[in-house]
Design an enzyme around this catalytic site. Structure first.
Site, PDB file in Angstrom:
ATOM      1  N   ASP A 190       0.825  -1.209   0.000  1.00 35.77           N
ATOM      2  CA  ASP A 190       0.000   0.000   0.000  1.00 35.77           C
ATOM      3  C   ASP A 190       0.861   1.261   0.000  1.00 35.77           C
ATOM      4  O   ASP A 190       1.975   1.252   0.517  1.00 35.77           O
ATOM      5  CB  ASP A 190      -0.913  -0.027   1.245  1.00 35.77           C
ATOM      6  CG  ASP A 190      -2.034   0.980   1.148  1.00 35.77           C
ATOM      7  OD1 ASP A 190      -2.326   1.462   0.041  1.00 35.77           O
ATOM      8  OD2 ASP A 190      -2.616   1.307   2.199  1.00 35.77           O
TER       9      ASP A 190
ATOM     10  N   ASN B 184     -10.525  -2.720  -6.256  1.00 34.09           N
ATOM     11  CA  ASN B 184      -9.712  -1.879  -7.146  1.00 34.09           C
ATOM     12  C   ASN B 184     -10.348  -1.668  -8.527  1.00 34.09           C
ATOM     13  O   ASN B 184      -9.966  -0.750  -9.255  1.00 34.09           O
ATOM     14  CB  ASN B 184      -8.294  -2.452  -7.324  1.00 34.09           C
ATOM     15  CG  ASN B 184      -7.423  -2.308  -6.103  1.00 34.09           C
ATOM     16  OD1 ASN B 184      -6.491  -3.070  -5.887  1.00 34.09           O
ATOM     17  ND2 ASN B 184      -7.711  -1.317  -5.262  1.00 34.09           N
TER      18      ASN B 184
END
Ligand code: FPP
Length: 263
Positions: A40, A88
Protein backbone atom coordinates in the site's frame (compact mmCIF):
# COMPACT_ATOMS: atom_id res chain seq x y z
CA UNK A 1 5.44 -27.47 12.00
CA UNK A 2 8.03 -24.77 12.78
CA UNK A 3 10.09 -23.84 9.74
CA UNK A 4 13.72 -23.32 10.75
CA UNK A 5 16.23 -21.33 8.69
CA UNK A 6 18.68 -23.31 6.58
CA UNK A 7 22.38 -22.83 7.43
CA UNK A 8 22.67 -20.37 4.52
CA UNK A 9 19.63 -18.34 5.61
CA UNK A 10 20.84 -18.34 9.23
CA UNK A 11 24.20 -16.96 8.07
CA UNK A 12 22.39 -14.17 6.22
CA UNK A 13 20.26 -13.33 9.26
CA UNK A 14 23.33 -13.29 11.55
CA UNK A 15 25.17 -11.06 9.09
CA UNK A 16 22.22 -8.65 8.86
CA UNK A 17 21.67 -8.21 12.58
CA UNK A 18 24.59 -9.75 14.44
CA UNK A 19 26.29 -7.11 16.60
CA UNK A 20 28.30 -9.52 18.72
CA UNK A 21 26.10 -9.04 21.78
CA UNK A 22 24.56 -11.92 23.69
CA UNK A 23 21.06 -10.52 22.92
CA UNK A 24 19.90 -12.48 19.90
CA UNK A 25 16.11 -12.71 20.07
CA UNK A 26 16.03 -14.39 16.65
CA UNK A 27 18.50 -17.19 17.50
CA UNK A 28 16.87 -20.61 17.21
CA UNK A 29 13.49 -19.06 16.24
CA UNK A 30 11.60 -20.40 13.23
CA UNK A 31 11.21 -18.40 10.03
CA UNK A 32 7.77 -17.81 8.53
CA UNK A 33 7.00 -20.39 5.88
CA UNK A 34 4.52 -18.09 4.18
CA UNK A 35 4.62 -14.27 4.07
CA UNK A 36 1.65 -12.31 2.72
CA UNK A 37 2.00 -8.61 1.88
CA UNK A 38 -0.47 -5.76 1.41
CA UNK A 39 1.48 -3.39 -0.84
CA UNK A 40 0.00 0.00 0.00
CA UNK A 41 1.00 3.63 -0.51
CA UNK A 42 1.83 3.79 -4.22
CA UNK A 43 -0.59 6.66 -4.84
CA UNK A 44 0.69 8.70 -1.87
CA UNK A 45 4.30 8.11 -2.92
CA UNK A 46 3.53 9.51 -6.37
CA UNK A 47 1.42 12.37 -4.96
CA UNK A 48 4.26 13.43 -2.64
CA UNK A 49 6.41 13.87 -5.76
CA UNK A 50 3.78 15.55 -7.91
CA UNK A 51 3.70 12.50 -10.20
CA UNK A 52 0.73 10.59 -11.65
CA UNK A 53 -0.38 7.61 -9.50
CA UNK A 54 0.86 5.09 -12.05
CA UNK A 55 4.44 6.20 -11.37
CA UNK A 56 3.95 4.95 -7.80
CA UNK A 57 2.82 1.57 -9.15
CA UNK A 58 5.79 1.51 -11.53
CA UNK A 59 8.25 2.10 -8.70
CA UNK A 60 6.28 -0.43 -6.63
CA UNK A 61 7.40 -3.09 -9.08
CA UNK A 62 11.02 -2.47 -8.04
CA UNK A 63 9.88 -3.20 -4.49
CA UNK A 64 8.21 -6.42 -5.65
CA UNK A 65 11.51 -7.51 -7.23
CA UNK A 66 13.54 -6.60 -4.12
CA UNK A 67 11.15 -8.41 -1.78
CA UNK A 68 10.96 -11.54 -3.94
CA UNK A 69 14.77 -11.71 -3.98
CA UNK A 70 15.05 -11.19 -0.22
CA UNK A 71 12.40 -13.84 0.43
CA UNK A 72 14.20 -16.28 -1.85
CA UNK A 73 17.55 -15.61 -0.13
CA UNK A 74 16.01 -16.55 3.21
CA UNK A 75 14.56 -19.67 1.54
CA UNK A 76 11.03 -18.77 2.63
CA UNK A 77 8.94 -20.97 0.34
CA UNK A 78 5.73 -18.90 -0.05
CA UNK A 79 5.27 -15.19 -0.79
CA UNK A 80 1.79 -13.86 -1.60
CA UNK A 81 1.33 -10.28 -2.81
CA UNK A 82 -1.94 -8.34 -2.93
CA UNK A 83 -1.57 -6.80 -6.38
CA UNK A 84 -5.19 -6.00 -7.29
CA UNK A 85 -8.33 -6.32 -5.16
CA UNK A 86 -11.96 -6.81 -6.16
CA UNK A 87 -12.50 -3.24 -4.90
CA UNK A 88 -9.71 -1.88 -7.15
CA UNK A 89 -12.04 -2.30 -10.17
CA UNK A 90 -13.73 0.90 -8.93
CA UNK A 91 -10.58 2.96 -9.71
CA UNK A 92 -10.42 5.22 -12.79
CA UNK A 93 -10.27 3.19 -16.02
CA UNK A 94 -6.99 4.79 -17.03
CA UNK A 95 -5.31 3.69 -13.77
CA UNK A 96 -6.67 0.14 -14.13
CA UNK A 97 -5.48 -0.08 -17.74
CA UNK A 98 -2.00 1.18 -16.84
CA UNK A 99 -1.77 -1.25 -13.90
CA UNK A 100 -2.76 -4.18 -16.12
CA UNK A 101 -0.05 -3.29 -18.63
CA UNK A 102 2.55 -3.05 -15.86
CA UNK A 103 1.42 -6.42 -14.60
CA UNK A 104 1.67 -8.03 -18.03
CA UNK A 105 5.16 -6.58 -18.59
CA UNK A 106 6.30 -7.74 -15.15
CA UNK A 107 5.03 -11.27 -15.81
CA UNK A 108 6.84 -11.38 -19.13
CA UNK A 109 10.13 -9.79 -18.06
CA UNK A 110 10.57 -11.75 -14.83
CA UNK A 111 10.58 -15.23 -16.38
CA UNK A 112 14.41 -15.55 -16.69
CA UNK A 113 14.93 -14.31 -13.11
CA UNK A 114 12.30 -16.72 -11.80
CA UNK A 115 13.81 -19.64 -13.71
CA UNK A 116 17.28 -18.82 -12.44
CA UNK A 117 16.06 -18.69 -8.85
CA UNK A 118 13.71 -21.69 -9.14
CA UNK A 119 10.64 -19.56 -8.36
CA UNK A 120 7.21 -20.59 -9.64
CA UNK A 121 4.52 -18.05 -10.34
CA UNK A 122 0.98 -18.66 -9.22
CA UNK A 123 -2.15 -16.51 -8.84
CA UNK A 124 -5.30 -16.40 -6.73
CA UNK A 125 -8.50 -14.45 -7.36
CA UNK A 126 -11.09 -14.03 -10.07
CA UNK A 127 -8.57 -14.35 -12.86
CA UNK A 128 -11.30 -14.54 -15.51
CA UNK A 129 -12.18 -10.89 -14.82
CA UNK A 130 -8.71 -9.74 -15.92
CA UNK A 131 -8.15 -8.57 -19.51
CA UNK A 132 -7.44 -11.51 -21.83
CA UNK A 133 -3.89 -10.35 -22.59
CA UNK A 134 -3.09 -10.47 -18.85
CA UNK A 135 -4.73 -13.90 -18.44
CA UNK A 136 -2.72 -15.14 -21.38
CA UNK A 137 0.62 -13.91 -19.97
CA UNK A 138 -0.29 -15.22 -16.52
CA UNK A 139 -0.78 -18.75 -17.80
CA UNK A 140 2.33 -18.49 -19.98
CA UNK A 141 4.49 -17.43 -17.02
CA UNK A 142 2.93 -20.00 -14.68
CA UNK A 143 3.58 -22.74 -17.22
CA UNK A 144 7.15 -21.59 -17.89
CA UNK A 145 8.04 -21.50 -14.18
CA UNK A 146 6.04 -24.54 -13.05
CA UNK A 147 9.12 -26.52 -12.04
CA UNK A 148 10.34 -23.81 -9.62
CA UNK A 149 10.80 -25.71 -6.38
CA UNK A 150 12.39 -23.10 -4.10
CA UNK A 151 9.63 -20.53 -3.77
CA UNK A 152 6.05 -19.91 -4.86
CA UNK A 153 5.33 -16.29 -5.71
CA UNK A 154 1.56 -15.88 -5.69
CA UNK A 155 -0.12 -12.75 -6.98
CA UNK A 156 -3.59 -12.00 -5.61
CA UNK A 157 -5.39 -10.49 -8.61
CA UNK A 158 -8.98 -9.37 -8.67
CA UNK A 159 -8.92 -10.94 -5.24
CA UNK A 160 -11.28 -10.42 -2.31
CA UNK A 161 -11.47 -12.67 0.70
CA UNK A 162 -15.24 -12.47 1.20
CA UNK A 163 -15.69 -13.34 -2.44
CA UNK A 164 -13.30 -16.29 -2.07
CA UNK A 165 -15.14 -17.60 1.01
CA UNK A 166 -18.54 -17.15 -0.69
CA UNK A 167 -17.32 -19.16 -3.70
CA UNK A 168 -16.02 -21.90 -1.37
CA UNK A 169 -19.38 -22.06 0.43
CA UNK A 170 -21.19 -22.39 -2.91
CA UNK A 171 -18.88 -25.22 -4.04
CA UNK A 172 -19.35 -27.08 -0.76
CA UNK A 173 -23.14 -26.55 -0.82
CA UNK A 174 -23.30 -27.90 -4.38
CA UNK A 175 -21.34 -31.03 -3.44
CA UNK A 176 -23.56 -31.54 -0.38
CA UNK A 177 -26.75 -31.29 -2.46
CA UNK A 178 -25.25 -33.72 -5.00
CA UNK A 179 -24.53 -36.14 -2.13
CA UNK A 180 -20.76 -36.02 -2.74
CA UNK A 181 -20.10 -34.87 0.84
CA UNK A 182 -22.05 -35.23 4.07
CA UNK A 183 -22.65 -32.33 6.45
CA UNK A 184 -20.54 -34.12 9.06
CA UNK A 185 -17.57 -34.01 6.64
CA UNK A 186 -17.58 -30.20 6.50
CA UNK A 187 -14.52 -29.38 8.58
CA UNK A 188 -12.13 -26.44 8.70
CA UNK A 189 -9.72 -28.45 6.53
CA UNK A 190 -12.44 -29.02 3.94
CA UNK A 191 -13.23 -25.30 3.84
CA UNK A 192 -9.49 -24.54 3.37
CA UNK A 193 -9.37 -27.02 0.48
CA UNK A 194 -12.10 -25.06 -1.32
CA UNK A 195 -10.35 -21.69 -1.11
CA UNK A 196 -8.09 -20.31 -3.87
CA UNK A 197 -5.15 -21.05 -1.56
CA UNK A 198 -5.86 -24.82 -1.37
CA UNK A 199 -2.62 -26.71 -0.84
CA UNK A 200 -0.71 -23.69 0.48
CA UNK A 201 0.20 -23.29 4.16
CA UNK A 202 -1.56 -20.38 5.90
CA UNK A 203 0.52 -17.18 6.12
CA UNK A 204 2.58 -16.94 9.32
CA UNK A 205 3.34 -13.28 8.76
CA UNK A 206 1.33 -10.53 7.13
CA UNK A 207 3.11 -7.27 6.28
CA UNK A 208 1.33 -4.04 5.43
CA UNK A 209 3.14 -0.98 4.15
CA UNK A 210 2.12 2.69 4.47
CA UNK A 211 1.02 2.51 8.10
CA UNK A 212 -2.68 1.69 7.68
CA UNK A 213 -4.05 -0.64 10.37
CA UNK A 214 -6.45 -2.65 8.20
CA UNK A 215 -6.56 -6.10 6.61
CA UNK A 216 -8.60 -4.90 3.60
CA UNK A 217 -10.41 -8.14 2.69
CA UNK A 218 -7.10 -10.01 2.30
CA UNK A 219 -6.82 -13.72 3.18
CA UNK A 220 -9.26 -13.32 6.10
CA UNK A 221 -9.66 -17.07 6.73
CA UNK A 222 -5.98 -17.84 6.22
CA UNK A 223 -4.55 -15.15 8.57
CA UNK A 224 -6.41 -16.43 11.64
CA UNK A 225 -3.11 -16.92 13.50
CA UNK A 226 -0.75 -14.78 11.43
CA UNK A 227 1.55 -12.26 13.06
CA UNK A 228 1.00 -8.75 11.69
CA UNK A 229 3.79 -6.29 10.92
CA UNK A 230 2.83 -2.78 9.85
CA UNK A 231 5.47 -0.35 8.63
CA UNK A 232 4.95 3.36 7.81
CA UNK A 233 7.18 2.94 4.73
CA UNK A 234 5.22 3.53 1.50
CA UNK A 235 5.36 0.52 -0.85
CA UNK A 236 7.55 2.14 -3.56
CA UNK A 237 10.17 2.81 -0.85
CA UNK A 238 9.94 -0.70 0.58
CA UNK A 239 13.16 -2.65 -0.06
CA UNK A 240 14.91 -5.80 1.18
CA UNK A 241 15.96 -4.12 4.44
CA UNK A 242 12.31 -3.48 5.36
CA UNK A 243 11.48 -7.10 4.54
CA UNK A 244 14.31 -8.33 6.77
CA UNK A 245 13.10 -5.99 9.55
CA UNK A 246 9.66 -7.59 9.34
CA UNK A 247 11.18 -11.08 9.45
CA UNK A 248 13.24 -10.24 12.54
CA UNK A 249 10.15 -8.72 14.17
CA UNK A 250 8.37 -12.02 13.47
CA UNK A 251 11.26 -14.09 14.83
CA UNK A 252 11.17 -12.11 18.06
CA UNK A 253 7.44 -12.84 18.62
CA UNK A 254 6.11 -15.51 20.95
CA UNK A 255 3.48 -17.45 18.96
CA UNK A 256 1.12 -19.36 21.24
CA UNK A 257 -1.83 -20.15 18.95
CA UNK A 258 -4.21 -19.59 21.88
CA UNK A 259 -2.24 -21.87 24.19
CA UNK A 260 -0.10 -20.89 27.18
CA UNK A 261 3.60 -20.18 26.74
CA UNK A 262 5.70 -23.38 26.59
CA UNK A 263 8.56 -23.48 29.14
C1 FPP B 1 -1.93 0.14 -3.38
O1 FPP B 1 -1.46 1.47 -3.44
C2 FPP B 1 -1.39 -0.64 -4.47
C3 FPP B 1 -2.12 -1.23 -5.46
C4 FPP B 1 -3.58 -1.13 -5.54
C5 FPP B 1 -1.51 -1.98 -6.55
C6 FPP B 1 -0.24 -2.68 -6.23
C7 FPP B 1 0.50 -2.86 -7.48
C8 FPP B 1 1.84 -2.83 -7.64
C9 FPP B 1 2.80 -2.74 -6.54
C10 FPP B 1 2.41 -2.89 -9.00
C11 FPP B 1 2.04 -4.08 -9.79
C12 FPP B 1 2.28 -5.35 -9.08
C13 FPP B 1 2.93 -6.41 -9.57
C14 FPP B 1 2.99 -7.65 -8.78
C15 FPP B 1 3.56 -6.41 -10.87
P1 FPP B 1 -2.53 2.65 -3.59
O2 FPP B 1 -2.59 2.98 -5.03
O3 FPP B 1 -3.82 2.25 -2.96
O4 FPP B 1 -1.82 3.76 -2.77
P2 FPP B 1 -2.51 4.91 -1.89
O5 FPP B 1 -3.23 4.23 -0.76
O6 FPP B 1 -1.34 5.73 -1.42
O7 FPP B 1 -3.42 5.67 -2.81
Amino acid sequence: MPYHPSAEAQKLIDRLVGDGSAEQPWAGKPLPKHVAIIMDGNGRWAGDRGLPRIEGHREGIQSVRAVAQACRKLEIPYLTLYAFSTENWKRPRTEIAALMKLLRDFLKEEIPEMLENRIRLDSIGNIKKLPLYVQHQLSKTSRATKAGDMMQLTLALSYGSRDEITQAVKKIARKTVQGKIKESQITQELVSEHLFTAGMPDPDLMIRSSGELRVSNYLLWQIAYAEIHVTPVLWPDFRDIHFYQAILDYMGRDRRFGKVRSK
